[in-house]
Design a protein around this motif. Structure first.
Motif, PDB file in Angstrom:
ATOM      1  N   PRO A  12       0.821  -1.217   0.000  1.00 32.08           N
ATOM      2  CA  PRO A  12       0.000   0.000   0.000  1.00 32.08           C
ATOM      3  C   PRO A  12       0.855   1.267   0.000  1.00 32.08           C
ATOM      4  N   LEU A  13       1.409   1.598  -1.140  1.00 25.52           N
ATOM      5  CA  LEU A  13       2.316   2.743  -1.231  1.00 25.52           C
ATOM      6  C   LEU A  13       1.652   4.032  -0.775  1.00 25.52           C
ATOM      7  N   THR A  14       0.414   4.249  -1.171  1.00 27.05           N
ATOM      8  CA  THR A  14      -0.290   5.473  -0.787  1.00 27.05           C
ATOM      9  C   THR A  14      -0.443   5.570   0.724  1.00 27.05           C
ATOM     10  N   ILE A  15      -0.840   4.469   1.355  1.00 22.90           N
ATOM     11  CA  ILE A  15      -0.970   4.451   2.817  1.00 22.90           C
ATOM     12  C   ILE A  15       0.386   4.730   3.471  1.00 22.90           C
ATOM     13  N   TYR A  16       1.433   4.141   2.927  1.00 21.60           N
ATOM     14  CA  TYR A  16       2.780   4.329   3.472  1.00 21.60           C
ATOM     15  C   TYR A  16       3.194   5.799   3.395  1.00 21.60           C
ATOM     16  N   LEU A  17       2.986   6.417   2.247  1.00 19.06           N
ATOM     17  CA  LEU A  17       3.423   7.803   2.070  1.00 19.06           C
ATOM     18  C   LEU A  17       2.573   8.788   2.871  1.00 19.06           C
ATOM     19  N   LEU A  18       1.292   8.462   3.042  1.00 17.21           N
ATOM     20  CA  LEU A  18       0.384   9.381   3.747  1.00 17.21           C
ATOM     21  C   LEU A  18       0.096   8.958   5.183  1.00 17.21           C
ATOM     22  N   SER A  19       0.803   7.956   5.677  1.00 14.83           N
ATOM     23  CA  SER A  19       0.476   7.389   6.994  1.00 14.83           C
ATOM     24  C   SER A  19       0.520   8.429   8.114  1.00 14.83           C
ATOM     25  N   GLY A  20       1.521   9.311   8.092  1.00 12.21           N
ATOM     26  CA  GLY A  20       1.620  10.331   9.132  1.00 12.21           C
ATOM     27  C   GLY A  20       0.432  11.271   9.129  1.00 12.21           C
ATOM     28  N   GLY A  32      -8.162   0.726   3.692  1.00 11.27           N
ATOM     29  CA  GLY A  32      -7.618   1.114   2.399  1.00 11.27           C
ATOM     30  C   GLY A  32      -8.661   1.749   1.498  1.00 11.27           C
ATOM     31  N   HIS A  33      -9.940   1.568   1.839  1.00 14.05           N
ATOM     32  CA  HIS A  33     -11.019   2.271   1.140  1.00 14.05           C
ATOM     33  C   HIS A  33     -11.039   3.707   1.683  1.00 14.05           C
ATOM     34  N   LEU A  34     -10.101   4.502   1.235  1.00 12.05           N
ATOM     35  CA  LEU A  34      -9.836   5.791   1.867  1.00 12.05           C
ATOM     36  C   LEU A  34     -11.023   6.742   1.868  1.00 12.05           C
ATOM     37  N   LEU A  35     -11.783   6.784   0.795  1.00 11.34           N
ATOM     38  CA  LEU A  35     -12.907   7.715   0.756  1.00 11.34           C
ATOM     39  C   LEU A  35     -13.957   7.372   1.806  1.00 11.34           C
ATOM     40  N   GLU A  36     -14.203   6.081   2.002  1.00 13.66           N
ATOM     41  CA  GLU A  36     -15.166   5.679   3.030  1.00 13.66           C
ATOM     42  C   GLU A  36     -14.670   6.075   4.419  1.00 13.66           C
ATOM     43  N   MET A  37     -13.366   5.898   4.654  1.00 13.17           N
ATOM     44  CA  MET A  37     -12.800   6.243   5.957  1.00 13.17           C
ATOM     45  C   MET A  37     -12.801   7.755   6.174  1.00 13.17           C
ATOM     46  N   MET A  38     -12.379   8.502   5.153  1.00 14.60           N
ATOM     47  CA  MET A  38     -12.224   9.948   5.289  1.00 14.60           C
ATOM     48  C   MET A  38     -13.559  10.667   5.421  1.00 14.60           C
ATOM     49  N   GLN A  49     -13.571   3.342  -5.368  1.00 13.06           N
ATOM     50  CA  GLN A  49     -13.462   2.225  -4.428  1.00 13.06           C
ATOM     51  C   GLN A  49     -12.116   2.200  -3.719  1.00 13.06           C
ATOM     52  N   TRP A  50     -11.032   2.466  -4.471  1.00  8.77           N
ATOM     53  CA  TRP A  50      -9.701   2.329  -3.881  1.00  8.77           C
ATOM     54  C   TRP A  50      -8.757   3.366  -4.509  1.00  8.77           C
ATOM     55  N   PRO A  51      -8.864   4.626  -4.103  1.00 10.74           N
ATOM     56  CA  PRO A  51      -7.999   5.655  -4.694  1.00 10.74           C
ATOM     57  C   PRO A  51      -6.553   5.525  -4.207  1.00 10.74           C
ATOM     58  N   THR A  52      -5.608   5.660  -5.110  1.00 10.12           N
ATOM     59  CA  THR A  52      -4.193   5.646  -4.756  1.00 10.12           C
ATOM     60  C   THR A  52      -3.504   6.793  -5.475  1.00 10.12           C
ATOM     61  N   LEU A  53      -2.355   7.199  -4.970  1.00 15.77           N
ATOM     62  CA  LEU A  53      -1.610   8.276  -5.607  1.00 15.77           C
ATOM     63  C   LEU A  53      -1.200   7.901  -7.031  1.00 15.77           C
ATOM     64  N   VAL A  54      -0.799   6.635  -7.206  1.00 11.20           N
ATOM     65  CA  VAL A  54      -0.340   6.191  -8.523  1.00 11.20           C
ATOM     66  C   VAL A  54      -1.488   6.185  -9.528  1.00 11.20           C
ATOM     67  N   THR A  55      -2.627   5.598  -9.162  1.00  9.21           N
ATOM     68  CA  THR A  55      -3.740   5.524 -10.114  1.00  9.21           C
ATOM     69  C   THR A  55      -4.360   6.902 -10.359  1.00  9.21           C
ATOM     70  N   LEU A  56      -4.356   7.772  -9.345  1.00 15.31           N
ATOM     71  CA  LEU A  56      -4.847   9.134  -9.554  1.00 15.31           C
ATOM     72  C   LEU A  56      -3.948   9.886 -10.534  1.00 15.31           C
ATOM     73  N   ALA A  57      -2.644   9.629 -10.454  1.00 17.62           N
ATOM     74  CA  ALA A  57      -1.712  10.260 -11.393  1.00 17.62           C
ATOM     75  C   ALA A  57      -1.850   9.652 -12.787  1.00 17.62           C
ATOM     76  N   MET A  58      -2.112   8.354 -12.849  1.00 16.13           N
ATOM     77  CA  MET A  58      -2.247   7.683 -14.137  1.00 16.13           C
ATOM     78  C   MET A  58      -3.526   8.071 -14.870  1.00 16.13           C
ATOM     79  N   PHE A  59      -4.583   8.355 -14.126  1.00 18.49           N
ATOM     80  CA  PHE A  59      -5.890   8.557 -14.743  1.00 18.49           C
ATOM     81  C   PHE A  59      -5.903   9.645 -15.820  1.00 18.49           C
TER      82      PHE A  59
END
Length: 225
Positions: free
Chosen positions: A57-65, A82-88, A158-168
């Motif tokens: 989970p690279l996104t979780i790792y980078l944004l964990s703090g 990891g379902h960040l939108l649901e959590m946030m 469902q599962w947003p990540t920094l990589v896929t958001l950049a790829m989109f």
């Protein structure tokens, strides 16, 4: 959220990636370089998605703090979190029944339905050497690319990540370029029939209540390479 960490599951990464890629490929006719490029772009997105969903989970790792400070008490190393939108946005019970996950499922199913419907019409038009102007092609000139974009948006909900958001946005740009190249080839082959169709039907965003009576042979703008 207190469920156990669920990463490092590389077998699931491979299985899920293969299933979705093969599923998408089953709706297409991989006959030209453009067909392969289209599927390849989508495949890259899918692999990146499932790598973070089940692998690392690279996104979780980078944004964990930041996540830990903003949402204390949430174990972001658990799979559900990891379902960040649901959590946030406060859905802390079961993210699989949350509004974002529900919307995600609708978009993914709708996208695959549109992909299947589009290629069915397109394949029939190819065999008959005419423009594909019925079904989804009566609304937009490139419904197959719309389908891939809708599916990707569903996955991002469902599962947003920094990589896929950049790829989109990059992948959307790739599909726009492919569509324009296909249109150039189709215009050169079918001339006035294609021009009439292009005037009547928008490229990507439908104008509801409008259709087309154009005739000819269309591959979403493509001809064989």
């Amino acid at each position: 959220m207190s469920d156990a960490p669920a990463y490092g599951l590389w077998t699931l990464v491979i299985i899920n990636s293969v299933v979705f890629i093969v599923f998408a490929a089953s709706f297409t006719r991989l006959e030209t370089k453009r067909d392969w490029r289209s599927l390849g772009a989508f495949s890259a997105f899918v692999v990146a998605l499932f790598t973070e969903m089940y692998g690392f989970p690279l996104t979780i790792y980078l944004l964990s703090g930041w996540l830990g400070r903003q949402f204390p008490g949430v174990d972001f190393w658990s799979h559900d979190a990891g379902h960040l939108l649901e959590m946030m946005f406060g859905w802390r019970v079961n993210p699989h029944f949350g509004p974002f996950h529900f919307a995600s499922n609708i978009l993914i199913v709708a996208g695959f339905w549109l992909l299947a419907s589009s290629w069915h019409v397109l394949y029939a038009a190819q065999r008959e050497h005419r423009l594909a102007t019925t079904g989804p092609y009566a609304r937009v000139r490139h419904p197959q690319y719309d389908a891939f974009v809708v599916i990707m948006i569903g996955f991002l909900l469902q599962w947003p990540t920094l990589v896929t958001l950049a790829m989109f946005p990059v992948l959307v740009w790739v599909y726009v370029r492919l569509a324009k190249r296909e249109e150039e080839a189709s215009r050169a082959e079918f001339g006035a029939a294609w021009e009439a169709y292009a005037r009547a039907v928008p490229r990507f965003l439908p104008r509801f209540g409008h259709g087309t009576d154009a005739a000819g042979s269309h591959r979403g703008g493509a001809v064989h390479d």
